[in-house]
Design a protein around this motif. Sequence first.
Motif, PDB file in Angstrom:
ATOM      1  N   LEU A   8       0.591  -0.647   0.271  1.00 57.24           N
ATOM      2  CA  LEU A   8       0.023   0.287   0.195  1.00 57.24           C
ATOM      3  C   LEU A   8       0.900   1.376   0.162  1.00 57.24           C
ATOM      4  O   LEU A   8       0.131   2.451  -0.095  1.00 57.24           O
ATOM      5  CB  LEU A   8      -1.079   0.033   1.539  1.00 57.24           C
ATOM      6  N   LEU A   9       2.223   0.917   0.067  1.00 55.64           N
ATOM      7  CA  LEU A   9       2.941   2.026   0.357  1.00 55.64           C
ATOM      8  C   LEU A   9       3.430   3.277  -1.015  1.00 55.64           C
ATOM      9  O   LEU A   9       3.114   3.889  -1.448  1.00 55.64           O
ATOM     10  CB  LEU A   9       4.661   1.673   0.411  1.00 55.64           C
ATOM     11  N   GLU A  11       0.435   3.426  -3.162  1.00 54.91           N
ATOM     12  CA  GLU A  11      -0.609   4.024  -3.252  1.00 54.91           C
ATOM     13  C   GLU A  11      -0.878   5.576  -2.719  1.00 54.91           C
ATOM     14  O   GLU A  11      -1.584   5.987  -2.585  1.00 54.91           O
ATOM     15  CB  GLU A  11      -2.193   2.530  -3.084  1.00 54.91           C
ATOM     16  N   ASP A  12       0.032   5.510  -1.176  1.00 55.19           N
ATOM     17  CA  ASP A  12       0.057   6.861  -0.922  1.00 55.19           C
ATOM     18  C   ASP A  12       0.371   7.955  -1.182  1.00 55.19           C
ATOM     19  O   ASP A  12       1.273   8.540  -2.394  1.00 55.19           O
ATOM     20  CB  ASP A  12       1.000   6.276   0.235  1.00 55.19           C
ATOM     21  N   GLU A  13      -0.634   9.043  -1.370  1.00 51.07           N
ATOM     22  CA  GLU A  13      -0.274  10.454  -1.838  1.00 51.07           C
ATOM     23  C   GLU A  13       0.677  10.659  -1.828  1.00 51.07           C
ATOM     24  O   GLU A  13       1.093  11.467  -2.900  1.00 51.07           O
ATOM     25  CB  GLU A  13      -1.725  10.771  -1.810  1.00 51.07           C
ATOM     26  N   LYS A  14       1.212  10.924  -0.587  1.00 51.93           N
ATOM     27  CA  LYS A  14       2.341  11.844  -0.646  1.00 51.93           C
ATOM     28  C   LYS A  14       3.335  10.539  -1.141  1.00 51.93           C
ATOM     29  O   LYS A  14       4.636  11.575  -1.643  1.00 51.93           O
ATOM     30  CB  LYS A  14       2.934  12.048   1.216  1.00 51.93           C
ATOM     31  N   MET A  72       5.713  13.536   6.970  1.00 53.83           N
ATOM     32  CA  MET A  72       5.844  12.099   6.692  1.00 53.83           C
ATOM     33  C   MET A  72       6.720  12.033   7.706  1.00 53.83           C
ATOM     34  O   MET A  72       7.321  11.086   8.360  1.00 53.83           O
ATOM     35  CB  MET A  72       6.732  12.096   5.286  1.00 53.83           C
ATOM     36  N   ASN A  86       3.411   7.350  10.724  1.00 49.70           N
ATOM     37  CA  ASN A  86       2.546   6.050  10.114  1.00 49.70           C
ATOM     38  C   ASN A  86       3.320   4.660   9.504  1.00 49.70           C
ATOM     39  O   ASN A  86       3.974   3.945   9.181  1.00 49.70           O
ATOM     40  CB  ASN A  86       2.228   6.238   8.966  1.00 49.70           C
ATOM     41  N   ARG A  89       2.584   1.303   9.368  1.00 48.68           N
ATOM     42  CA  ARG A  89       1.578   1.045   8.885  1.00 48.68           C
ATOM     43  C   ARG A  89       1.692   0.014   7.240  1.00 48.68           C
ATOM     44  O   ARG A  89       1.553  -0.690   6.323  1.00 48.68           O
ATOM     45  CB  ARG A  89       0.446   2.698   8.082  1.00 48.68           C
ATOM     46  N   TYR A  90       3.496   0.695   7.473  1.00 51.75           N
ATOM     47  CA  TYR A  90       3.849   0.600   5.918  1.00 51.75           C
ATOM     48  C   TYR A  90       5.138  -0.589   6.732  1.00 51.75           C
ATOM     49  O   TYR A  90       5.376  -1.221   5.056  1.00 51.75           O
ATOM     50  CB  TYR A  90       4.712   1.844   5.436  1.00 51.75           C
TER      51      TYR A  90
END
Length: 92
Positions: A8-9, A11-14, A72, A86, A89-90
């Motif tokens: 999902l990293l 897909e992270d917008e930032k 971040m 986060n 999360r990653y």
Amino acid sequence: MGYPIEPLLWEDEKFVKLGRLGKLLWLYLLTGRCRSRLPGLIATEVYIVARRLREPLDEVESELTKLIDQGMVEIDEPLQLLRVKNAPRYAG
């Protein structure tokens, strides 16, 4: 020993908006030798990160500033600590 990263990293917008060096720096902070047992807490100095990435110090400092400005990463310079928000999360 490797450190898994959640897909999902990507897909992270930032993260997606970062340039090549920004992405490299972010991945290094998540997976590099500088990691601690606490996900996202890194005891290091920026010049060490630049040396490990084999990138110019001024460019790494600039990218780190962007990561900080985007929320971040947090930095405590007197303690030589970086905190990757986060990170759990990653971390796979």
